[in-house]
Design an enzyme around this catalytic site. Structure first.
Site, PDB file in Angstrom:
ATOM      1  N   SER A  82       0.927  -1.324  -0.021  1.00 41.50           N
ATOM      2  CA  SER A  82       0.129  -0.070   0.196  1.00 41.50           C
ATOM      3  C   SER A  82       0.923   1.412  -0.017  1.00 41.50           C
ATOM      4  O   SER A  82       1.941   1.081   0.648  1.00 41.50           O
ATOM      5  CB  SER A  82      -0.800  -0.044   1.322  1.00 41.50           C
ATOM      6  OG  SER A  82      -1.406   1.266   1.366  1.00 41.50           O
TER       7      SER A  82
ATOM      8  N   TYR B 103      -2.949  -0.671  10.496  1.00 41.25           N
ATOM      9  CA  TYR B 103      -2.991  -0.933   9.140  1.00 41.25           C
ATOM     10  C   TYR B 103      -1.419  -0.740   8.461  1.00 41.25           C
ATOM     11  O   TYR B 103      -1.183  -1.346   7.729  1.00 41.25           O
ATOM     12  CB  TYR B 103      -3.916  -0.370   8.426  1.00 41.25           C
ATOM     13  CG  TYR B 103      -4.081  -0.452   7.068  1.00 41.25           C
ATOM     14  CD1 TYR B 103      -4.766  -1.852   6.308  1.00 41.25           C
ATOM     15  CD2 TYR B 103      -3.822   0.384   5.904  1.00 41.25           C
ATOM     16  CE1 TYR B 103      -4.787  -2.022   5.049  1.00 41.25           C
ATOM     17  CE2 TYR B 103      -3.989   0.181   4.673  1.00 41.25           C
ATOM     18  CZ  TYR B 103      -4.407  -0.925   3.943  1.00 41.25           C
ATOM     19  OH  TYR B 103      -4.382  -1.190   2.796  1.00 41.25           O
TER      20      TYR B 103
HETATM   21  N1  LIG Z   1      -8.594  -0.423  -1.814  1.00 39.84           N
HETATM   22  C1  LIG Z   1      -7.502   0.402  -1.815  1.00 39.84           C
HETATM   23  O1  LIG Z   1      -7.577   1.288  -1.806  1.00 39.84           O
HETATM   24  C2  LIG Z   1      -6.013  -0.390  -1.394  1.00 39.84           C
HETATM   25  C3  LIG Z   1      -5.084   0.595  -1.196  1.00 39.84           C
HETATM   26  C4  LIG Z   1      -3.916   0.080  -0.795  1.00 39.84           C
HETATM   27  C5  LIG Z   1      -3.808  -1.365  -0.712  1.00 39.84           C
HETATM   28  N2  LIG Z   1      -4.872  -2.081  -0.664  1.00 39.84           N
HETATM   29  C6  LIG Z   1      -4.822  -3.601  -0.434  1.00 39.84           C
HETATM   30  O2  LIG Z   1      -5.238  -4.249  -1.373  1.00 39.84           O
HETATM   31  C7  LIG Z   1      -5.730  -5.381  -0.884  1.00 39.84           C
HETATM   32  C8  LIG Z   1      -7.037  -5.793  -1.407  1.00 39.84           C
HETATM   33  O3  LIG Z   1      -8.115  -4.741  -1.129  1.00 39.84           O
HETATM   34  P1  LIG Z   1      -9.393  -4.607  -1.779  1.00 39.84           P
HETATM   35  O4  LIG Z   1      -9.525  -2.979  -1.744  1.00 39.84           O
HETATM   36  O5  LIG Z   1      -9.455  -5.259  -2.865  1.00 39.84           O
HETATM   37  O6  LIG Z   1     -10.486  -4.994  -0.599  1.00 39.84           O
HETATM   38  P2  LIG Z   1     -11.785  -6.248  -0.476  1.00 39.84           P
HETATM   39  O7  LIG Z   1     -12.053  -6.153   0.803  1.00 39.84           O
HETATM   40  O8  LIG Z   1     -12.381  -5.811  -1.569  1.00 39.84           O
HETATM   41  O9  LIG Z   1     -10.788  -7.486  -0.870  1.00 39.84           O
HETATM   42  C9  LIG Z   1      -9.892  -8.011   0.391  1.00 39.84           C
HETATM   43  C10 LIG Z   1     -10.448  -9.580   0.014  1.00 39.84           C
HETATM   44  O10 LIG Z   1      -9.767 -10.271   1.050  1.00 39.84           O
HETATM   45  C11 LIG Z   1     -10.142 -11.364   1.735  1.00 39.84           C
HETATM   46  N3  LIG Z   1      -9.579 -11.629   3.212  1.00 39.84           N
HETATM   47  C12 LIG Z   1      -9.791 -10.832   4.076  1.00 39.84           C
HETATM   48  N4  LIG Z   1      -9.135 -11.350   5.197  1.00 39.84           N
HETATM   49  C13 LIG Z   1      -8.852 -12.834   4.708  1.00 39.84           C
HETATM   50  C14 LIG Z   1      -8.374 -13.808   5.322  1.00 39.84           C
HETATM   51  N5  LIG Z   1      -7.678 -13.969   6.413  1.00 39.84           N
HETATM   52  N6  LIG Z   1      -7.957 -14.975   4.701  1.00 39.84           N
HETATM   53  C15 LIG Z   1      -8.280 -14.952   3.281  1.00 39.84           C
HETATM   54  N7  LIG Z   1      -8.957 -13.872   2.580  1.00 39.84           N
HETATM   55  C16 LIG Z   1      -9.095 -12.989   3.349  1.00 39.84           C
HETATM   56  C17 LIG Z   1     -11.675 -10.716   1.944  1.00 39.84           C
HETATM   57  O11 LIG Z   1     -12.673 -11.640   1.881  1.00 39.84           O
HETATM   58  C18 LIG Z   1     -11.949  -9.934   0.325  1.00 39.84           C
HETATM   59  O12 LIG Z   1     -12.413 -10.684  -0.469  1.00 39.84           O
HETATM   60  C19 LIG Z   1      -5.620  -5.394   0.470  1.00 39.84           C
HETATM   61  O13 LIG Z   1      -4.407  -5.875   0.706  1.00 39.84           O
HETATM   62  C20 LIG Z   1      -5.485  -3.952   0.838  1.00 39.84           C
HETATM   63  O14 LIG Z   1      -4.835  -3.555   1.927  1.00 39.84           O
HETATM   64  C21 LIG Z   1      -6.187  -1.631  -0.903  1.00 39.84           C
END
Ligand SMILES: NC(=O)c1ccc[n+]([C@@H]2O[C@H](COP(=O)([O-])OP(=O)(O)OC[C@H]3O[C@@H](n4cnc5c(N)ncnc54)[C@H](O)[C@@H]3O)[C@@H](O)[C@H]2O)c1
Ligand SMILES: [Zn+2]
Length: 678
Positions: free
Chosen positions: A555, A568
């Site tokens: 991130s 986080y």
């Molecule tokens: N959306 C953003 O702006 C953003 C920015 C920086 C980083 N990220 C990172 O990207 C990744 C995905 O984020 P997203 O926005 O698509 O979120 P999201 O919530 O849409 O998807 C995350 C997925 O991870 C799964 N998950 C959570 N805990 C879990 C576990 N213990 N075991 C297996 N699966 C698990 C959830 O069920 C979900 O389907 C994350 O690591 C997040 O920190 C997102």
């Protein structure tokens, strides 16, 4: 409008192809002759519709048919230069096409056109091939069918075989078809119904005869210690062996794997004659083109340890490769195509099952199905007589046939991630889902791992069938669950090459509001979870010796520091440093480890939908639905970041261009100066 003869042909083909007892997948071909009005002359013209090269009978539709003018096709007999130049006839078929001709005519077109019957079926039924590969197949044919079905000694498919069968039909007006030595069956009829009935009569009569007359143990007595392991133990053993076996099968070119522990396979491997029979190889041309002349067979019982089995597999591989080279050298002529790789396509492990390989999952699966066909053939032939496949020189002529080589050369260029098996965690939603879709679109087989099995399977279905994507359940913070998911991936596609540590969640809280549980949960899922996934998958990659990629979805917050983000942000910084640590450690195995730093991906994100978005919106004083646009305005490029943009970055890191980059993070945040890497 479809000609009635062609319509009847398609319906019959679909019925025959729907039942695996009748023919192997995409094996065999069918035809019909009929009359249509020639649009050029207005006169009636006799046509031949015949299944084109490569299609499957069960799913045949009109575009899968080649359409030839029967008079011109039959005129080829007058210019046929003899068996030494029979291959030239295939090119000549192009001059017999009616209109645009439909699908490319196959090598078997001659047989269909030259046999004087309105409807002709050429099939590869296990029961028929069992008779065709029995040492006394000719006598058996007589005994089973009298003069209704005629024996045709082995001959390579082609124009001459067509002439032979036409002649047999001519000389035996009472005959309904024939057994083609070493190969399969051909049947005919004046109507589509009659041809179908004749095909089924041959197939079923042969099967019944085998059932009634087979000796009790066609594969010999049971081998002490070679019985199948109990299910759970067998699957665990298969998963433990699979990466090494995939590595063996991929030494010359990378392959996708398929595993099966069907009763046919386990029964074959549990009996005394399996080493002798496996060494004889398969016989039907379709079978050995997909399975190679013979499989690699582990000659240890399942009571041997995993370590002993792996060591022995490595020894046997050396012998297998030498043996294949010797086979090539024995038969190759100066104009033979170059050797196509010495790796086995079928690996048999007693008590455990069969691993089959191909350039994609479907090809790997079908190779396995064909070897099961071959096992059925061997069981039938050994039950009645002894199994005698066509000889090695003939197999070589087919495997390295110029026409076969031309077919391979015509294959479309593989996609950039073809043969690679990707495991994406948290792929049921948001960035993970978009990444899985992108990797699949670029040719990878994808395993979608997420907390909910249902949602993981739904995301997989969205991509395609089980040959492209499968969904598995995992809680990445649980070591045993991670191992189970990795085992499932390995059993689905043979191994793992490309891992995306994406699972995550985010709780925006100040230091004072952050509880111990908040801290632990985020560190368990992201820091510990990606460590556990990296550990379990790197083991697979190291055993495969095919290199690999691990990508962390870290991130902007791994670099950038702001309020209300201690747990986080710290977990993301942990993940970011894992990238560097593992890049340093795994490089010697050809495994690249890189990261992507997204920011502000609101669309499709479960993280944003479940509170984080509302919280951020409140912090910035904007409506929640405007958050994406708000983030865009904060960026240097003033663009909104979407899940696809992250997915594209993952692809670039793992794709064919960045082969020399490891330990890198790519920001995908539309430009945030405070998170620039330095
Ligand atoms: N959306 C953003 O702006 C953003 C920015 C920086 C980083 N990220 C990172 O990207 C990744 C995905 O984020 P997203 O926005 O698509 O979120 P999201 O919530 O849409 O998807 C995350 C997925 O991870 C799964 N998950 C959570 N805990 C879990 C576990 N213990 N075991 C297996 N699966 C698990 C959830 O069920 C979900 O389907 C994350 O690591 C997040 O920190 C997102
Ligand atoms: Zn055939």
């Amino acid at each position: 409008m479809t000609n009635p003869a062609a319509a009847a042909l398609i319906a019959r083909s679909n019925r025959l192809g729907a039942d695996p007892k009748n023919t192997n997948y995409a094996g065999g071909n069918t035809s019909a002759k009929g009359v249509e009005t020639d649009p050029v002359t207005g006169e009636p013209v006799e046509l031949l519709w015949v299944k084109g090269s490569g299609g499957d009978l069960g799913t045949l539709t009109e575009p899968g048919l080649a359409v030839l003018r029967l008079d011109r096709m039959r005129s080829l007999v007058d210019v046929y230069p003899g068996i030494d130049r029979e291959d030239e006839m295939v090119a000549a078929f192009d001059y017999c096409l009616h209109g645009k001709g439909g699908a490319a005519p196959s090598i078997d077109t001659a047989m269909h056109g030259l046999v004087d019957a309105a409807h002709v079926d050429h099939l590869h039924p296990d029961s028929g091939i069992a008779i065709a590969t029995a040492a006394d197949g000719e006598a058996l044919t007589k005994e089973i069918f009298g003069d209704r079905v005629v024996w045709v000694p082995w001959r390579r498919p082609g124009f001459q075989l067509g002439l032979d069968i036409a002649e047999i039909k001519h000389r035996n007006p009472q005959a309904i078809g024939c057994i083609l030595g070493g190969h399969g069956i051909t049947a005919w009829g004046d109507t589509s119904e009659e041809a179908e009935a004749h095909s089924l009569m041959i197939i079923d009569t042969a099967a019944d005869y085998i059932a009634e007359n087979s000796r009790a143990e066609p594969f010999g007595p049971a081998l002490e210690g070679y019985a199948a392991l109990p299910l759970a133990e067998r699957r665990a053993r298969a998963a433990a062996l699979a990466p090494t076996i995939r590595g063996i099968a991929s030494a010359d070119r990378p392959m996708v794997g398929h595993y099966t522990d069907s009763d046919e396979v386990l029964d074959f491997l549990a009996h005394a004659e399996h080493p002798r029979l496996a060494a004889l190889g398969t016989s039907c041309p379709d079978h050995f083109l997909r399975t190679k002349v013979k499989p690699l067979v582990l000659d240890l019982p399942p009571t041997a340890s995993v370590e002993e089995s792996l060591a022995r597999l490595h020894e046997l591989t050396v012998a297998y490769r030498e043996d294949y080279q010797a086979y090539y050298d024995r038969h190759a002529t100066p104009d033979s195509p170059a050797i196509r790789g010495k790796d086995p396509l079928i690996v048999l492990v007693p008590g455990v099952g069969m691993f089959s390989f191909g350039k994609d999952k479907q090809t790997a699966r079908v190779a396995g199905e064909f070897y099961v066909n071959a096992i059925n053939v061997m069981r039938g032939a050994e039950g009645l007589s002894s199994y005698q496949p066509i000889d090695e020189a003939e197999k070589f002529r087919i495997e390295y046939w110029a026409l076969e080589e031309a077919k391979l050369q015509r294959m479309p260029k593989p996609k950039p991630l073809a043969t690679r098996v990707a495991l994406v965690t948290g792929a049921a939603s948001g960035i993970g889902r978009a990444t899985a879709q992108k990797l699949a679109a670029e040719g990878a087989c994808v395993v979608i791992a997420d907390l909910s099995l249902e949602k993981a399977q739904e995301a997989a279905r969205e991509i395609g069938g089980a040959d492209v994507a499968v969904g598995v359940q995992v809680d990445v913070s649980d070591e045993a669950a991670v191992q189970a998911a990795v085992d499932a991936a390995v059993l689905a596609f043979g191994g793992v090459d490309l891992v995306v540590n994406n699972a995550g969640l985010s709780l925006s809280r100040s230091l004072m509001e952050t509880t111990e549980q908040d801290w632990d949960l985020q560190h368990d899922v992201m820091a510990k979870g990606s460590f556990l996934v990296a550990k379990a998958t790197a083991k697979v990659m190291i055993e495969q010796q095919l290199g690999g990629d691990i990508v962390y979805i870290s991130s902007k917050n791994s670099i950038f520091a702001g309020p209300n983000n201690v747990a986080y942000g710290a977990a993301k910084a942990d993940q970011a440093h894992q990238v560097r640590l593992l890049a340093a450690e795994l490089g010697e195995h050809g495994i690249k480890v890189n990261g992507v730093n997204p920011d502000g991906v609101v669309q499709g994100s479960g993280i944003f939908a479940s509170g984080w978005g509302a919280n951020r919106a409140a912090v910035y004083g904007v409506e929640e639905e405007d958050l994406g646009k708000f983030y865009a305005q904060r960026t240097i490029l003033k663009r909104e970041v979407l899940p696809d943009h992250i997915a594209n970055a993952v692809f670039v890191l793992c794709g064919p261009e960045l082969t020399h980059t490891t330990g890198l993070h790519i920001p995908v945040d539309a430009g945030v100066a405070a998170a620039f890497l330095r």
